[in-house]
Motif scaffolding. Structure first.
Motif, PDB file in Angstrom:
ATOM      1  N   GLU A  84     -16.744 -32.065  -9.160  1.00  0.00           N
ATOM      2  CA  GLU A  84     -17.716 -31.351  -9.977  1.00  0.00           C
ATOM      3  C   GLU A  84     -17.239 -29.927 -10.263  1.00  0.00           C
ATOM      4  O   GLU A  84     -17.340 -29.440 -11.394  1.00  0.00           O
ATOM      5  N   SER A  85     -16.661 -29.271  -9.243  1.00  0.00           N
ATOM      6  CA  SER A  85     -16.107 -27.928  -9.467  1.00  0.00           C
ATOM      7  C   SER A  85     -15.053 -27.959 -10.557  1.00  0.00           C
ATOM      8  O   SER A  85     -14.992 -27.080 -11.412  1.00  0.00           O
ATOM      9  N   LEU A  86     -14.215 -28.986 -10.509  1.00  0.00           N
ATOM     10  CA  LEU A  86     -13.135 -29.106 -11.487  1.00  0.00           C
ATOM     11  C   LEU A  86     -13.720 -29.294 -12.881  1.00  0.00           C
ATOM     12  O   LEU A  86     -13.277 -28.666 -13.853  1.00  0.00           O
ATOM     13  N   GLN A  87     -14.734 -30.154 -12.981  1.00  0.00           N
ATOM     14  CA  GLN A  87     -15.373 -30.381 -14.286  1.00  0.00           C
ATOM     15  C   GLN A  87     -15.974 -29.087 -14.805  1.00  0.00           C
ATOM     16  O   GLN A  87     -15.803 -28.726 -15.983  1.00  0.00           O
ATOM     17  N   ILE A  88     -16.674 -28.396 -13.920  1.00  0.00           N
ATOM     18  CA  ILE A  88     -17.276 -27.125 -14.338  1.00  0.00           C
ATOM     19  C   ILE A  88     -16.195 -26.173 -14.834  1.00  0.00           C
ATOM     20  O   ILE A  88     -16.310 -25.567 -15.905  1.00  0.00           O
ATOM     21  N   ALA A  89     -15.105 -26.093 -14.068  1.00  0.00           N
ATOM     22  CA  ALA A  89     -14.040 -25.147 -14.431  1.00  0.00           C
ATOM     23  C   ALA A  89     -13.424 -25.507 -15.772  1.00  0.00           C
ATOM     24  O   ALA A  89     -13.205 -24.640 -16.625  1.00  0.00           O
ATOM     25  N   ILE A  90     -13.156 -26.790 -15.997  1.00  0.00           N
ATOM     26  CA  ILE A  90     -12.511 -27.206 -17.249  1.00  0.00           C
ATOM     27  C   ILE A  90     -13.412 -26.903 -18.444  1.00  0.00           C
ATOM     28  O   ILE A  90     -12.984 -26.276 -19.431  1.00  0.00           O
ATOM     29  N   LEU A  91     -14.664 -27.344 -18.348  1.00  0.00           N
ATOM     30  CA  LEU A  91     -15.559 -27.154 -19.493  1.00  0.00           C
ATOM     31  C   LEU A  91     -15.801 -25.665 -19.750  1.00  0.00           C
ATOM     32  O   LEU A  91     -15.792 -25.214 -20.898  1.00  0.00           O
TER      33      LEU A  91
END
Ligand code: ATP
Ligand code: MG
Lengths: 272, 270, 265
Positions: A84-91
């Motif tokens: 989820e952190s990765l998704q947040i960071a990418i978006l």
């Protein structure tokens, strides 16, 4: 040219003082006294409670004994939090990069008209003044717990940095290309697209990679106030006194940050 | 323009990128697109909330005006506390980081063990965020300024130590050698040949970190570690949005003043 | 009295750079060491104060064997050996006075060094020497504000502050303009007489070596191949010192002078 050494030869030859850093003695001593008073006052108002510190030591012992060895049993929760952190960071990085382009154009002195320039600068200053955690806590209140608040926060955070750097880059572009297009009768938007954009693109890509790395770090922190990602997982573990799980999460965060720092550094070096 | 007249027609076909470059660009685009699709597809988001977000944010801001200044005195006092946290913590961290930078720099460290010890301390300090340090120290010392100061200190040591260590590694070796040749002891060589060379970096890095710490101190309160964050959290919890607005304005003022002071110091000292 | 016997130095496991070198320097003489680049001149000087560790052989300064000294003893011995560098090697951000007092660091306690509370006699001596070389009015200036010639004077005074028994100068004039260069050479010559101090100077400028020194030593390939008065250094001796390149020679051990080469200015 009679130097100071020759002036008072007999007496001063046996003495030497380093010329003070601040020549004016009034200013120098004023500064020293001022700093000393501030230091004494600032330390004296510290609520320095020996009792609590000694209690703290036993609490620290309890926390650390509870934290060792780190507990990776709930690794699924950990991985979910990370993804989820990765998704947040990418978006957030992509949104931030996209939004920062128009804002950077607004905030570039050489491109934007004065009132627009001021608006652009104000947006950047505003986005940079607040620590992402403060922004996150407001967004959590507005849109509820979870990754949306995280994405919004980090988008703003990205704008603050990327738009600032990009605006600086735009301010130092090569004007020859712009004038060449202007001379050929291209419209304003066309000038931006063909003369300015190509010049700032490489910078934007480098900034993007850097920002992805920062956003990944920051997403671990904004989660602490409820904006999703691994930070929320960590906060929950801490709140439930699961210190061994909290330590496991912290160790993984450290590992991921080190790896991400190394990777982003490498990519940026390769791009040149 | 004149060049074109000399090139043959065959050479004139022009492509912006070589095939290999094009292929690389394409692959990168694909990776980025795939990452975005994955992120959007699988993220745990309730989409109606997202569409509602602008309205919600607008509503929140609407409730903040006009800012409520009745608590101004408490807010100003909290600002001072925030400033103190940042300043004291930076000051202590600067001195603690000196010996660590010394052992973490390749050219001054006594031996391999101290080198790795130094680097280990720097990496662990740097990779744990201030807020996570704060969580830990609030758990240990209880809520309050002390936990905040120690948290900021722990995070700053890594930052300062790393940059100072790099400065030490980049010094000019020649004065060091000259002083060794005069028969000065190691400690005196450090004092006369190394310290003067790293002092500019030392000031620049300390001021930079102080500026960063000022920002970080504003959020310590959200986990109970003192400063203006405490009353911010209080105001948010009681939904006193107009007070929140005043606090936010106060934070902006503090941060901007801090940045201006830092910039001035940098110019003045270096 | 400096006596070097059978000095050998090899860096790592390579061929020796100094190969069994013998040299005696007595009294207050100024000795120039000449030789092509790479002949081992700097290595020789640095072996004397052990900035470079000699591999074999003995170096004696006024009866004290230097090669076997332990840390603390070496520190004490280094106080007796002044060194002057091609790049001056001053601490740029310190004042001239502080740089000069660096020469006393081996003698004064730590607190004096830290607080810049130098003993009165050291300050007096510093002013005296600085006046002697003409930089006394710069005492409070930062070292990086000085010109090259002035900086080298600071370097000379720093070395003299040690009250050395010998002065080593590694190409002290190579970074200077011709006028400053001659001034520094003259200064070294005069100081040697005034303080009855032996001075060893590595130098590429043979004309200056002839003019300012009583004795010239020619090095080639880690050995002394010439030792005599400036008058003895004829064209043949010059060719022997400077012809060929030491690098080639080192590879093909005993090839004679391959090509005659113009004398290095
Ligand atoms: N630290 C070192 N490690 C390995 N080899 C070295 C080192 N210092 C010098 N050498 C080698 O030793 C040889 C002699 O070097 P040295 O500096 O003594 O020559 P030099 O006569 O002073 O030359 P120059 O006139 O250019 O100063 C050279 O071949 C050099 O490559
Ligand atoms: Mg040399």
């Amino acid at each position: 040219m009679s130097g100071s050494a020759e002036r008072g030869v007999p007496s001063s030859r046996r003495h030497w003082r380093k010329p003070p850093f601040i020549a004016n003695p009034l200013l120098r001593w004023g500064l020293v006294v001022g700093v000393a008073i501030y230091a004494i006052w600032a330390i004296s108002i510290l609520p320095f409670d020996l009792d609590r510190i000694s209690q703290g030591m036993t609490r620290a012992a309890r926390i650390f004994s509870g934290a060792f060895p780190p507990n990776f049993d709930r690794y699924e929760l950990l991985i979910d939090g990370f993804l989820e952190s990765l998704q947040i960071a990418i978006l957030a990085t992509l949104l931030g990069l996209a939004l920062s382009v128009p804002i950077a154009f607004m905030a570039a002195r050489n491109i934007a008209a004065k009132p627009i320039y001021l608006i652009g600068r104000a947006i950047i200053i505003l986005a940079r003044s607040f620590h992402p955690v403060i922004v996150a806590i407001l967004f959590v209140k507005a849109v509820g717990f979870g990754p949306v608040a995280g994405i919004l926060t980090l988008t703003l955070y990205s704008i603050g940095f990327v738009a600032k750097m990009l605006a600086e880059r735009i301010e130092e572009i090569d004007w020859g290309q712009v004038e060449a297009l202007r001379a050929s009768g291209t419209r304003y938007i066309g000038v931006l697209q063909f003369a300015v954009l190509p010049q700032i693109m490489p910078r934007q890509i480098g900034l993007g990679i850097y920002q992805l790395d920062s956003n990944l770090r920051a997403s671990a922190v904004v989660g602490i106030v409820g904006a999703g990602g691994i930070g929320s997982t960590l906060m929950n573990a801490f709140g439930r006194y699961d210190y061994d799980f909290a330590l496991a999460i912290t160790l993984v965060i450290i590992g991921v940050i080190l790896v991400s720092e190394a990777v982003s550094g490498r990519i940026r070096r390769n791009i040149g | 323009m004149t060049l074109q007249t000399t090139t043959t027609v065959a050479e004139r076909t022009w492509a912006r990128y070589t095939p290999q470059q094009r292929w690389k660009r394409f692959a990168t685009m694909l990776v980025v697109a795939a990452a975005v699709v994955w992120a959007v597809e699988s993220i745990d988001i309730i989409w109606p909330w997202v569409w509602d977000a602008p309205a919600q944010v607008g509503d929140l801001f609407g409730r903040m005006v006009p800012p409520d200044v009745s608590n101004l005195q408490a807010i100003l006092w909290a600002l001072v506390e925030t400033l103190n946290i940042a300043t004291i913590a930076t000051f202590v961290a600067v001195f603690v980081s000196l010996p660590i930078a010394y052992i973490a720099a390749q050219n001054t460290t006594p031996n391999r063990f101290t080198l790795w010890l130094g680097r280990f301390i720097l990496v662990s300090s740097r990779s744990v965020n201030t807020l996570i340090w704060a969580l830990l120290f609030v758990a240990i010392f209880g809520p309050g300024v002390l936990a905040g100061i120690i948290a900021i200190m722990f995070r700053s040591i890594g930052f300062l130590g790393k940059l100072l260590g790099e400065a030490i590694e980049e010094i000019d070796r020649r004065p060091v050698e000259a002083l060794e040749a005069t028969g000065a002891s190691r400690a005196k060589v450090v004092l006369y040949a190394i310290v003067p060379q790293v002092i500019p970096t030392f000031f620049a890095v300390s001021v930079l970190r102080w500026d960063i710490n000022l920002r970080e101190s504003t959020v310590l309160g959200l986990v109970g570690a003192g400063g203006i964050g405490v009353i911010l959290q209080g105001a948010i919890d009681t939904l006193a949005w107009q007070t929140v607005a005043t606090i936010l304005l106060a934070i902006i003022a503090l941060v901007i003043l801090g940045e201006a002071l830092a910039a001035w110091l940098r110019k003045k000292v270096i | 009295m400096l006596r070097i016997q059978n000095l050998v130095k090899r860096y790592g496991h390579g061929e020796p750079v100094l190969r069994g070198l013998n040299l005696d320097v007595a009294g207050e003489s100024v000795v120039s060491i000449i030789g092509a680049s790479g002949a081992g001149k700097s290595t020789l000087l640095r072996c004397i104060n052990r900035l470079v560790e000699p591999s074999e052989g003995s170096i004696e300064l006024n009866g004290l064997e230097l090669t076997t000294l332990k840390r603390e003893e070496l520190r004490k011995a280094r106080r007796r050996i002044g060194m002057i560098f091609q790049g001056f090697n001053l601490v740029d951000r310190l004042t001239v006075m502080e740089n000069v007092q660096c020469g006393r660091l081996g003698y004064i306690p730590y607190w004096r060094a830290a607080l810049r509370k130098y003993p009165a006699e050291d300050i007096e001596r510093a002013y005296h020497l600085m006046e002697r070389v003409g930089i006394a009015h710069y005492a409070n200036k930062r070292a990086d504000a000085l010109s090259g010639g002035e900086r080298q004077r600071v370097g000379v005074v720093r070395a003299l502050m040690q009250q050395p028994e010998i002065l080593l100068a590694d190409e002290p004039t190579a970074s200077l303009d011709p006028v400053s260069s001659r001034q520094i050479m003259e200064l070294l010559q005069n100081l040697s007489q005034e303080l009855s101090l032996p001075v060893l100077i590595n130098i590429h400028n043979v004309a200056e070596a002839r003019e300012y020194t009583q004795r010239i030593v020619g090095m080639r390939f880690g050995k002394l191949i010439f030792d005599g008065a400036p008058a003895d250094l004829d064209q043949e001796a010059m060719d022997a010192v400077y012809s060929g390149t030491p690098g080639e020679e080192r590879q093909q051990a005993d090839v004679g002078p391959a090509q005659a080469q113009a004398v290095v200015s």
